[in-house]
Design a protein around this motif. Structure first.
Motif, PDB file in Angstrom:
ATOM      1  N   TYR A  91      23.762   3.853  16.644  1.00 18.45           N
ATOM      2  CA  TYR A  91      23.701   2.392  16.702  1.00 18.45           C
ATOM      3  C   TYR A  91      23.459   1.965  18.141  1.00 18.45           C
ATOM      4  CZ  TYR A  91      24.909  -2.511  16.207  1.00 18.45           C
ATOM      5  OH  TYR A  91      24.861  -3.886  16.234  1.00 18.45           O
ATOM      6  N   HIS A  92      22.625   0.942  18.321  1.00 14.38           N
ATOM      7  CA  HIS A  92      22.067   0.687  19.644  1.00 14.38           C
ATOM      8  C   HIS A  92      23.009   0.015  20.637  1.00 14.38           C
ATOM      9  CE1 HIS A  92      21.156  -2.681  17.007  1.00 14.38           C
ATOM     10  NE2 HIS A  92      20.964  -3.458  18.032  1.00 14.38           N
ATOM     11  N   ILE A  93      24.139  -0.509  20.182  1.00 19.42           N
ATOM     12  CA  ILE A  93      25.089  -1.132  21.104  1.00 19.42           C
ATOM     13  C   ILE A  93      26.388  -0.341  21.102  1.00 19.42           C
ATOM     14  CG2 ILE A  93      26.388  -3.204  21.715  1.00 19.42           C
ATOM     15  CD1 ILE A  93      23.417  -3.587  21.989  1.00 19.42           C
ATOM     16  N   SER A  94      26.816   0.074  22.277  1.00 22.19           N
ATOM     17  CA  SER A  94      28.117   0.712  22.417  1.00 22.19           C
ATOM     18  C   SER A  94      29.075  -0.318  23.003  1.00 22.19           C
ATOM     19  CB  SER A  94      28.012   1.932  23.345  1.00 22.19           C
ATOM     20  OG  SER A  94      29.250   2.595  23.427  1.00 22.19           O
ATOM     21  N   ASP A 101      35.282  -8.611  17.925  1.00 27.65           N
ATOM     22  CA  ASP A 101      33.965  -8.371  17.351  1.00 27.65           C
ATOM     23  C   ASP A 101      33.730  -6.885  17.102  1.00 27.65           C
ATOM     24  OD1 ASP A 101      32.892 -11.017  17.131  1.00 27.65           O
ATOM     25  OD2 ASP A 101      32.713 -11.078  19.298  1.00 27.65           O
ATOM     26  N   CYS A 102      34.120  -6.031  18.035  1.00 24.44           N
ATOM     27  CA  CYS A 102      33.966  -4.589  17.829  1.00 24.44           C
ATOM     28  C   CYS A 102      34.773  -4.121  16.627  1.00 24.44           C
ATOM     29  CB  CYS A 102      34.395  -3.820  19.079  1.00 24.44           C
ATOM     30  SG  CYS A 102      33.184  -3.815  20.422  1.00 24.44           S
ATOM     31  N   ARG A 103      35.988  -4.612  16.502  1.00 25.08           N
ATOM     32  CA  ARG A 103      36.858  -4.180  15.407  1.00 25.08           C
ATOM     33  C   ARG A 103      36.356  -4.685  14.058  1.00 25.08           C
ATOM     34  NH1 ARG A 103      42.156  -2.557  17.007  1.00 25.08           N
ATOM     35  NH2 ARG A 103      43.164  -3.739  15.363  1.00 25.08           N
ATOM     36  N   MET A 104      35.530  -5.751  14.079  1.00 14.43           N
ATOM     37  CA  MET A 104      34.917  -6.267  12.864  1.00 14.43           C
ATOM     38  C   MET A 104      33.581  -5.587  12.563  1.00 14.43           C
ATOM     39  SD  MET A 104      36.931  -8.505  11.483  1.00 14.43           S
ATOM     40  CE  MET A 104      35.871  -9.469  10.409  1.00 14.43           C
ATOM     41  N   GLY A 105      33.149  -4.691  13.452  1.00 15.70           N
ATOM     42  CA  GLY A 105      31.888  -3.990  13.255  1.00 15.70           C
ATOM     43  C   GLY A 105      30.690  -4.661  13.878  1.00 15.70           C
ATOM     44  N   TYR A 106      30.935  -5.660  14.732  1.00 13.27           N
ATOM     45  CA  TYR A 106      29.843  -6.379  15.382  1.00 13.27           C
ATOM     46  C   TYR A 106      29.831  -6.075  16.871  1.00 13.27           C
ATOM     47  CZ  TYR A 106      29.065  -8.953  11.070  1.00 13.27           C
ATOM     48  OH  TYR A 106      28.779  -9.272   9.767  1.00 13.27           O
ATOM     49  N   GLN A 114      32.677  -3.026  29.224  1.00 12.79           N
ATOM     50  CA  GLN A 114      32.196  -1.693  28.882  1.00 12.79           C
ATOM     51  C   GLN A 114      30.962  -1.722  27.977  1.00 12.79           C
ATOM     52  OE1 GLN A 114      35.219  -2.891  28.306  1.00 12.79           O
ATOM     53  NE2 GLN A 114      36.783  -1.611  29.288  1.00 12.79           N
ATOM     54  N   ARG A 115      30.607  -2.891  27.463  1.00  7.77           N
ATOM     55  CA  ARG A 115      29.470  -2.982  26.550  1.00  7.77           C
ATOM     56  C   ARG A 115      28.196  -2.474  27.224  1.00  7.77           C
ATOM     57  NH1 ARG A 115      25.016  -5.997  25.224  1.00  7.77           N
ATOM     58  NH2 ARG A 115      24.714  -6.617  23.045  1.00  7.77           N
ATOM     59  N   ALA A 116      27.465  -1.598  26.535  1.00  8.42           N
ATOM     60  CA  ALA A 116      26.224  -1.053  27.079  1.00  8.42           C
ATOM     61  C   ALA A 116      25.297  -0.687  25.931  1.00  8.42           C
ATOM     62  CB  ALA A 116      26.499   0.172  27.948  1.00  8.42           C
ATOM     63  N   ASP A 136      29.739   5.187  17.823  1.00  5.25           N
ATOM     64  CA  ASP A 136      28.436   4.542  17.695  1.00  5.25           C
ATOM     65  C   ASP A 136      27.542   5.219  16.668  1.00  5.25           C
ATOM     66  OD1 ASP A 136      29.286   2.910  19.802  1.00  5.25           O
ATOM     67  OD2 ASP A 136      28.412   4.238  21.308  1.00  5.25           O
ATOM     68  N   LEU A 137      28.043   6.226  15.978  1.00  5.84           N
ATOM     69  CA  LEU A 137      27.221   6.994  15.051  1.00  5.84           C
ATOM     70  C   LEU A 137      27.321   6.465  13.627  1.00  5.84           C
ATOM     71  CD1 LEU A 137      28.097  10.633  16.202  1.00  5.84           C
ATOM     72  CD2 LEU A 137      26.215   9.174  16.993  1.00  5.84           C
ATOM     73  N   VAL A 138      26.209   6.552  12.920  1.00  4.44           N
ATOM     74  CA  VAL A 138      26.155   6.248  11.488  1.00  4.44           C
ATOM     75  C   VAL A 138      25.612   7.489  10.794  1.00  4.44           C
ATOM     76  CG1 VAL A 138      25.172   4.761   9.711  1.00  4.44           C
ATOM     77  CG2 VAL A 138      25.720   3.808  11.969  1.00  4.44           C
ATOM     78  N   LEU A 139      26.291   7.940   9.760  1.00  2.00           N
ATOM     79  CA  LEU A 139      25.848   9.134   9.041  1.00  2.00           C
ATOM     80  C   LEU A 139      24.511   8.863   8.355  1.00  2.00           C
ATOM     81  CD1 LEU A 139      26.769  12.041   8.334  1.00  2.00           C
ATOM     82  CD2 LEU A 139      27.651  11.090   6.190  1.00  2.00           C
ATOM     83  N   LEU A 140      23.558   9.763   8.539  1.00  2.00           N
ATOM     84  CA  LEU A 140      22.236   9.635   7.920  1.00  2.00           C
ATOM     85  C   LEU A 140      22.211  10.449   6.636  1.00  2.00           C
ATOM     86  CD1 LEU A 140      19.292   8.636   8.093  1.00  2.00           C
ATOM     87  CD2 LEU A 140      18.771  10.686   9.438  1.00  2.00           C
ATOM     88  N   PRO A 141      22.107   9.805   5.464  1.00  2.00           N
ATOM     89  CA  PRO A 141      22.100  10.543   4.197  1.00  2.00           C
ATOM     90  C   PRO A 141      20.902  11.478   4.105  1.00  2.00           C
ATOM     91  CG  PRO A 141      22.475   8.189   3.839  1.00  2.00           C
ATOM     92  CD  PRO A 141      22.055   8.349   5.265  1.00  2.00           C
ATOM     93  N   ASP A 142      21.063  12.560   3.373  1.00  2.00           N
ATOM     94  CA  ASP A 142      19.985  13.532   3.224  1.00  2.00           C
ATOM     95  C   ASP A 142      18.748  12.925   2.570  1.00  2.00           C
ATOM     96  OD1 ASP A 142      21.506  15.514   4.396  1.00  2.00           O
ATOM     97  OD2 ASP A 142      22.272  16.285   2.494  1.00  2.00           O
ATOM     98  N   ALA A 143      18.927  11.883   1.775  1.00  2.00           N
ATOM     99  CA  ALA A 143      17.788  11.254   1.094  1.00  2.00           C
ATOM    100  C   ALA A 143      16.858  10.528   2.063  1.00  2.00           C
ATOM    101  CB  ALA A 143      18.301  10.278   0.036  1.00  2.00           C
TER     102      ALA A 143
END
Length: 236
Positions: A91-94, A101-106, A114-116, A136-143
Protein backbone atom coordinates in the motif's frame (compact mmCIF):
# COMPACT_ATOMS: atom_id res chain seq x y z
CA UNK A 1 24.65 -9.49 -4.34
CA UNK A 2 24.47 -6.33 -2.24
CA UNK A 3 23.69 -3.65 -4.84
CA UNK A 4 20.71 -2.94 -7.08
CA UNK A 5 19.68 -0.36 -9.69
CA UNK A 6 16.76 1.93 -8.91
CA UNK A 7 14.89 4.64 -10.81
CA UNK A 8 15.09 8.26 -9.64
CA UNK A 9 13.13 11.12 -11.23
CA UNK A 10 15.09 14.41 -11.37
CA UNK A 11 11.99 16.45 -12.30
CA UNK A 12 13.02 17.51 -15.80
CA UNK A 13 11.17 14.81 -17.81
CA UNK A 14 14.11 12.42 -17.60
CA UNK A 15 14.84 9.20 -15.73
CA UNK A 16 18.06 8.37 -13.89
CA UNK A 17 19.26 4.90 -12.97
CA UNK A 18 21.30 4.90 -9.76
CA UNK A 19 22.96 2.23 -7.66
CA UNK A 20 21.57 1.50 -4.21
CA UNK A 21 22.33 -0.92 -1.42
CA UNK A 22 19.83 -3.75 -1.15
CA UNK A 23 18.17 -2.98 2.19
CA UNK A 24 18.06 -5.32 5.14
CA UNK A 25 14.67 -5.67 6.90
CA UNK A 26 14.51 -4.69 10.55
CA UNK A 27 11.86 -5.55 13.15
CA UNK A 28 8.39 -5.59 11.61
CA UNK A 29 9.78 -5.15 8.11
CA UNK A 30 10.13 -7.27 4.98
CA UNK A 31 12.18 -7.20 1.81
CA UNK A 32 9.90 -7.56 -1.21
CA UNK A 33 11.21 -8.75 -4.55
CA UNK A 34 9.31 -6.51 -6.96
CA UNK A 35 7.44 -8.36 -9.71
CA UNK A 36 5.37 -5.45 -11.12
CA UNK A 37 5.28 -1.71 -10.53
CA UNK A 38 2.92 0.55 -12.45
CA UNK A 39 3.14 4.31 -13.02
CA UNK A 40 0.60 6.72 -11.51
CA UNK A 41 -0.59 9.93 -13.13
CA UNK A 42 0.62 11.79 -10.06
CA UNK A 43 4.16 10.48 -10.73
CA UNK A 44 4.07 11.97 -14.23
CA UNK A 45 2.46 15.26 -13.23
CA UNK A 46 4.12 16.04 -9.91
CA UNK A 47 7.51 14.31 -10.13
CA UNK A 48 8.57 13.29 -13.64
CA UNK A 49 7.88 16.58 -15.43
CA UNK A 50 8.73 18.80 -12.50
CA UNK A 51 8.79 18.58 -8.72
CA UNK A 52 5.60 20.32 -7.65
CA UNK A 53 5.34 19.26 -4.01
CA UNK A 54 6.55 21.42 -1.15
CA UNK A 55 7.61 20.68 2.40
CA UNK A 56 7.42 17.20 3.88
CA UNK A 57 5.01 16.09 1.12
CA UNK A 58 7.56 16.80 -1.61
CA UNK A 59 9.41 14.14 -3.54
CA UNK A 60 12.59 13.35 -1.62
CA UNK A 61 14.71 11.99 -4.48
CA UNK A 62 14.05 8.38 -3.48
CA UNK A 63 13.48 5.34 -5.68
CA UNK A 64 10.23 6.10 -7.50
CA UNK A 65 7.12 3.95 -7.73
CA UNK A 66 4.19 3.75 -5.32
CA UNK A 67 2.20 0.98 -7.05
CA UNK A 68 4.27 -2.19 -6.53
CA UNK A 69 3.55 -5.83 -5.94
CA UNK A 70 5.92 -8.73 -5.39
CA UNK A 71 7.04 -11.60 -3.18
CA UNK A 72 8.55 -11.45 0.29
CA UNK A 73 12.08 -12.83 0.08
CA UNK A 74 13.37 -11.85 3.52
CA UNK A 75 11.54 -11.17 6.77
CA UNK A 76 12.73 -9.17 9.75
CA UNK A 77 11.98 -10.28 13.31
CA UNK A 78 8.60 -9.78 14.93
CA UNK A 79 6.26 -10.28 11.99
CA UNK A 80 2.64 -10.88 13.01
CA UNK A 81 0.99 -12.09 9.80
CA UNK A 82 3.23 -12.36 6.76
CA UNK A 83 6.16 -14.68 6.00
CA UNK A 84 8.77 -15.30 3.37
CA UNK A 85 7.23 -16.46 0.10
CA UNK A 86 3.96 -14.54 0.49
CA UNK A 87 2.70 -12.63 -2.54
CA UNK A 88 1.85 -9.06 -1.54
CA UNK A 89 0.81 -5.60 -2.62
CA UNK A 90 2.54 -2.66 -0.94
CA UNK A 91 0.00 0.00 0.00
CA UNK A 92 1.41 3.32 -1.10
CA UNK A 93 1.12 5.27 2.18
CA UNK A 94 2.98 4.24 5.31
CA UNK A 95 1.26 6.03 8.18
CA UNK A 96 2.20 6.39 11.83
CA UNK A 97 -0.05 3.42 12.62
CA UNK A 98 -1.53 4.82 15.82
CA UNK A 99 -3.59 7.92 14.90
CA UNK A 100 -7.35 7.67 14.41
CA UNK A 101 -7.17 7.59 10.61
CA UNK A 102 -4.47 4.90 10.55
CA UNK A 103 -6.40 2.76 13.02
CA UNK A 104 -9.47 3.10 10.78
CA UNK A 105 -7.46 1.92 7.77
CA UNK A 106 -7.07 5.34 6.16
CA UNK A 107 -3.30 5.76 6.30
CA UNK A 108 -3.55 8.18 3.40
CA UNK A 109 -5.14 10.68 5.82
CA UNK A 110 -2.44 10.24 8.48
CA UNK A 111 -1.09 13.56 9.77
CA UNK A 112 1.68 12.06 11.88
CA UNK A 113 5.26 13.14 11.31
CA UNK A 114 6.12 9.54 10.43
CA UNK A 115 3.78 9.48 7.42
CA UNK A 116 5.71 8.68 4.23
CA UNK A 117 4.63 7.59 0.77
CA UNK A 118 6.54 4.88 -1.01
CA UNK A 119 8.17 6.39 -4.08
CA UNK A 120 7.85 9.92 -2.70
CA UNK A 121 9.36 10.13 0.79
CA UNK A 122 10.73 6.59 1.05
CA UNK A 123 12.09 4.18 -1.54
CA UNK A 124 9.42 2.67 -3.77
CA UNK A 125 8.96 -0.10 -6.28
CA UNK A 126 10.98 0.92 -9.35
CA UNK A 127 13.88 -1.35 -8.36
CA UNK A 128 14.42 -5.11 -7.95
CA UNK A 129 13.68 -4.91 -4.20
CA UNK A 130 11.72 -2.69 -1.83
CA UNK A 131 11.88 -2.49 1.96
CA UNK A 132 8.36 -2.34 3.41
CA UNK A 133 6.72 -2.30 6.82
CA UNK A 134 4.50 -5.31 7.46
CA UNK A 135 1.55 -3.06 8.32
CA UNK A 136 1.62 -1.67 4.75
CA UNK A 137 1.20 -5.05 3.06
CA UNK A 138 -1.94 -6.49 1.48
CA UNK A 139 -2.03 -10.20 0.69
CA UNK A 140 -2.23 -10.83 -3.07
CA UNK A 141 -4.56 -13.78 -3.81
CA UNK A 142 -3.26 -16.46 -6.16
CA UNK A 143 -6.11 -15.69 -8.58
CA UNK A 144 -4.54 -12.26 -9.28
CA UNK A 145 -1.32 -11.74 -11.19
CA UNK A 146 1.44 -9.45 -9.98
CA UNK A 147 0.38 -6.93 -12.64
CA UNK A 148 -3.16 -7.11 -11.25
CA UNK A 149 -1.73 -6.44 -7.82
CA UNK A 150 0.24 -3.41 -8.98
CA UNK A 151 -2.89 -1.97 -10.59
CA UNK A 152 -4.87 -2.56 -7.40
CA UNK A 153 -2.18 -0.90 -5.26
CA UNK A 154 -3.37 2.62 -6.08
CA UNK A 155 -5.49 3.07 -9.21
CA UNK A 156 -8.15 0.38 -8.83
CA UNK A 157 -8.23 0.93 -5.08
CA UNK A 158 -9.01 4.61 -5.57
CA UNK A 159 -11.81 3.82 -8.01
CA UNK A 160 -13.20 1.11 -5.77
CA UNK A 161 -13.41 3.44 -2.79
CA UNK A 162 -15.26 6.07 -4.83
CA UNK A 163 -17.74 3.59 -6.31
CA UNK A 164 -18.24 1.92 -2.94
CA UNK A 165 -19.08 5.27 -1.36
CA UNK A 166 -21.52 6.08 -4.16
CA UNK A 167 -23.08 2.68 -3.60
CA UNK A 168 -23.26 1.51 -7.22
CA UNK A 169 -25.25 -1.74 -7.41
CA UNK A 170 -27.58 -3.73 -9.62
CA UNK A 171 -30.16 -0.97 -9.29
CA UNK A 172 -27.97 1.49 -11.16
CA UNK A 173 -26.73 2.66 -14.51
CA UNK A 174 -23.30 4.21 -14.49
CA UNK A 175 -21.81 6.98 -16.63
CA UNK A 176 -18.02 7.33 -16.58
CA UNK A 177 -16.64 10.54 -18.08
CA UNK A 178 -12.99 10.15 -19.08
CA UNK A 179 -11.65 6.77 -20.22
CA UNK A 180 -8.06 6.85 -19.07
CA UNK A 181 -6.72 4.16 -16.73
CA UNK A 182 -8.92 5.32 -13.84
CA UNK A 183 -12.02 5.58 -16.01
CA UNK A 184 -11.53 2.09 -17.42
CA UNK A 185 -11.00 0.76 -13.90
CA UNK A 186 -14.19 2.51 -12.78
CA UNK A 187 -16.15 0.78 -15.56
CA UNK A 188 -14.77 -2.63 -14.55
CA UNK A 189 -15.58 -2.12 -10.88
CA UNK A 190 -19.06 -0.73 -11.58
CA UNK A 191 -19.75 -3.81 -13.70
CA UNK A 192 -18.44 -6.05 -10.96
CA UNK A 193 -20.81 -4.41 -8.48
CA UNK A 194 -23.76 -5.14 -10.76
CA UNK A 195 -24.49 -1.92 -12.67
CA UNK A 196 -26.95 -2.81 -15.43
CA UNK A 197 -25.87 -0.26 -18.05
CA UNK A 198 -22.42 1.25 -18.43
CA UNK A 199 -21.67 4.29 -20.57
CA UNK A 200 -18.22 5.74 -21.22
CA UNK A 201 -17.47 9.18 -22.65
CA UNK A 202 -14.18 10.74 -23.75
CA UNK A 203 -12.78 13.26 -26.22
CA UNK A 204 -9.84 11.10 -27.35
CA UNK A 205 -10.40 8.63 -30.20
CA UNK A 206 -7.63 6.29 -29.00
CA UNK A 207 -9.18 5.95 -25.57
CA UNK A 208 -12.63 5.47 -27.05
CA UNK A 209 -11.36 2.66 -29.29
CA UNK A 210 -9.57 0.98 -26.37
CA UNK A 211 -12.75 1.03 -24.27
CA UNK A 212 -14.70 -0.47 -27.19
CA UNK A 213 -12.09 -3.17 -27.85
CA UNK A 214 -12.09 -4.19 -24.18
CA UNK A 215 -15.89 -4.41 -24.12
CA UNK A 216 -16.06 -2.56 -20.80
CA UNK A 217 -19.11 -0.40 -21.61
CA UNK A 218 -22.47 -0.98 -23.22
CA UNK A 219 -22.22 2.38 -24.96
CA UNK A 220 -19.05 4.36 -25.77
CA UNK A 221 -19.53 7.95 -26.91
CA UNK A 222 -17.31 10.77 -28.05
CA UNK A 223 -17.99 13.94 -26.09
CA UNK A 224 -19.86 16.51 -28.13
CA UNK A 225 -23.15 18.37 -28.62
CA UNK A 226 -25.17 15.18 -29.18
CA UNK A 227 -23.68 13.07 -26.38
CA UNK A 228 -26.29 14.04 -23.79
CA UNK A 229 -29.25 13.15 -26.01
CA UNK A 230 -27.70 9.74 -26.79
CA UNK A 231 -27.17 9.08 -23.07
CA UNK A 232 -30.76 10.04 -22.25
CA UNK A 233 -32.05 7.82 -25.06
CA UNK A 234 -29.94 4.85 -23.92
CA UNK A 235 -31.10 5.19 -20.32
CA UNK A 236 -34.74 6.05 -21.15
Amino acid sequence: MSKMTGVVLPGNSTVEFREFDIPEPGPGQVLVEIKASTICGSDIRAIYREHLGRGPEAYQGVIAGHEPSGRIVKAGPGLKRFKEGDRVIIYHISGCGVCHDCRMGYQISCHGEQRAAYGWQRDGGMAPYCLADERDLVLLPDALSYVDGACVACGFGTCYEAIRRIGVSGDDRALVVGLGPMGLAALMIARGRGATTLIGVDVDDTRLELARSLGLADLVLKAGPDALSKILEATE
